[in-house]
Design a protein around this motif. Structure first.
Motif, PDB file in Angstrom:
ATOM      1  N   MET A  69       3.764   0.904   9.422  1.00  0.00           N
ATOM      2  CA  MET A  69       3.607   0.853   7.978  1.00  0.00           C
ATOM      3  C   MET A  69       4.935   0.563   7.275  1.00  0.00           C
ATOM      4  O   MET A  69       4.921   0.182   6.118  1.00  0.00           O
ATOM      5  N   GLU A  70       6.042   0.752   7.980  1.00  0.00           N
ATOM      6  CA  GLU A  70       7.332   0.404   7.381  1.00  0.00           C
ATOM      7  C   GLU A  70       7.390  -1.078   7.045  1.00  0.00           C
ATOM      8  O   GLU A  70       7.927  -1.466   6.010  1.00  0.00           O
ATOM      9  N   HIS A  71       6.845  -1.888   7.943  1.00  0.00           N
ATOM     10  CA  HIS A  71       6.842  -3.334   7.727  1.00  0.00           C
ATOM     11  C   HIS A  71       6.008  -3.681   6.486  1.00  0.00           C
ATOM     12  O   HIS A  71       6.415  -4.527   5.682  1.00  0.00           O
ATOM     13  N   VAL A  72       4.881  -3.035   6.317  1.00  0.00           N
ATOM     14  CA  VAL A  72       4.031  -3.251   5.138  1.00  0.00           C
ATOM     15  C   VAL A  72       4.802  -2.871   3.875  1.00  0.00           C
ATOM     16  O   VAL A  72       4.823  -3.625   2.900  1.00  0.00           O
ATOM     17  N   ALA A  73       5.450  -1.723   3.888  1.00  0.00           N
ATOM     18  CA  ALA A  73       6.213  -1.264   2.724  1.00  0.00           C
ATOM     19  C   ALA A  73       7.341  -2.238   2.393  1.00  0.00           C
ATOM     20  O   ALA A  73       7.593  -2.531   1.212  1.00  0.00           O
ATOM     21  N   ARG A  74       7.996  -2.739   3.417  1.00  0.00           N
ATOM     22  CA  ARG A  74       9.096  -3.688   3.210  1.00  0.00           C
ATOM     23  C   ARG A  74       8.561  -4.976   2.575  1.00  0.00           C
ATOM     24  O   ARG A  74       9.130  -5.479   1.598  1.00  0.00           O
ATOM     25  N   LEU A  75       7.469  -5.499   3.117  1.00  0.00           N
ATOM     26  CA  LEU A  75       6.874  -6.710   2.557  1.00  0.00           C
ATOM     27  C   LEU A  75       6.375  -6.473   1.134  1.00  0.00           C
ATOM     28  O   LEU A  75       6.550  -7.313   0.250  1.00  0.00           O
ATOM     29  N   ALA A  76       5.749  -5.332   0.898  1.00  0.00           N
ATOM     30  CA  ALA A  76       5.173  -5.016  -0.416  1.00  0.00           C
ATOM     31  C   ALA A  76       6.227  -4.916  -1.506  1.00  0.00           C
ATOM     32  O   ALA A  76       5.920  -5.099  -2.686  1.00  0.00           O
ATOM     33  N   SER A  77       7.462  -4.658  -1.130  1.00  0.00           N
ATOM     34  CA  SER A  77       8.528  -4.513  -2.125  1.00  0.00           C
ATOM     35  C   SER A  77       9.280  -5.821  -2.374  1.00  0.00           C
ATOM     36  O   SER A  77      10.177  -5.861  -3.205  1.00  0.00           O
ATOM     37  N   GLN A  78       8.907  -6.895  -1.694  1.00  0.00           N
ATOM     38  CA  GLN A  78       9.644  -8.150  -1.825  1.00  0.00           C
ATOM     39  C   GLN A  78       9.307  -8.944  -3.082  1.00  0.00           C
ATOM     40  O   GLN A  78      10.094  -9.778  -3.504  1.00  0.00           O
ATOM     41  N   ARG A  79       8.155  -8.716  -3.658  1.00  0.00           N
ATOM     42  CA  ARG A  79       7.735  -9.410  -4.877  1.00  0.00           C
ATOM     43  C   ARG A  79       7.014  -8.433  -5.780  1.00  0.00           C
ATOM     44  O   ARG A  79       6.573  -7.379  -5.346  1.00  0.00           O
ATOM     45  N   ALA A  80       6.840  -8.834  -7.030  1.00  0.00           N
ATOM     46  CA  ALA A  80       6.133  -7.978  -7.981  1.00  0.00           C
ATOM     47  C   ALA A  80       4.678  -7.777  -7.568  1.00  0.00           C
ATOM     48  O   ALA A  80       4.124  -6.696  -7.740  1.00  0.00           O
ATOM     49  N   VAL A  81       4.056  -8.830  -6.989  1.00  0.00           N
ATOM     50  CA  VAL A  81       2.673  -8.724  -6.523  1.00  0.00           C
ATOM     51  C   VAL A  81       2.602  -9.268  -5.101  1.00  0.00           C
ATOM     52  O   VAL A  81       2.985 -10.404  -4.844  1.00  0.00           O
ATOM     53  N   VAL A  82       2.111  -8.424  -4.201  1.00  0.00           N
ATOM     54  CA  VAL A  82       1.939  -8.811  -2.802  1.00  0.00           C
ATOM     55  C   VAL A  82       0.495  -8.523  -2.421  1.00  0.00           C
ATOM     56  O   VAL A  82      -0.012  -7.429  -2.669  1.00  0.00           O
ATOM     57  N   ILE A  83      -0.140  -9.530  -1.830  1.00  0.00           N
ATOM     58  CA  ILE A  83      -1.534  -9.403  -1.402  1.00  0.00           C
ATOM     59  C   ILE A  83      -1.591  -9.565   0.107  1.00  0.00           C
ATOM     60  O   ILE A  83      -1.159 -10.591   0.638  1.00  0.00           O
TER      61      ILE A  83
END
Length: 103
Positions: A1-15
């Motif tokens: 889930m760390e990878h998900v959190a890292r990706l989710a914080s890269q842009r204002a909206v992540v899908i």
């Protein structure tokens, strides 16, 4: 889930999506029509996609982990939650607060 959190914080909206999911396409299209530049992570094209989808399914409390929409790095939910926010008039202010919309 760390990878998900890292990706989710890269842009204002992540899908988090899969290429064959019609609901993923629908929610992505909604954001495009609103003028939001989203980051779409296609889990079926990512080597860690299966693991990420299982984790997202647990977070969403569903059997499927997509679509999973993050706004401002926080999990908003799936299509039903995004559409509910949109229909109630609360999605655009949320997007503005996250820096995804300027107008």
């Amino acid at each position: 889930m760390e990878h998900v959190a890292r990706l989710a914080s890269q842009r204002a909206v992540v899908i988090f999506s899969t290429s064959s999911c019609c609901m993923c396409h629908t929610v992505t299209q909604l954001f495009r029509e609103l003028g939001v530049n989203t980051m779409v992570v296609e889990l079926d094209k990512d080597p860690r996609g299966n693991e990420m989808e299982k984790g997202l399914a647990r977070l969403l409390g569903r059997s499927a982990g997509v679509p999973a929409v993050f706004i401002g790095g926080r999990l908003v939910g799936s299509t039903d939650k995004v559409m509910s926010l949109h229909l109630s008039g609360n999605l655009v202010p949320l997007l503005r607060n996250a820096g995804a919309l300027w107008v």
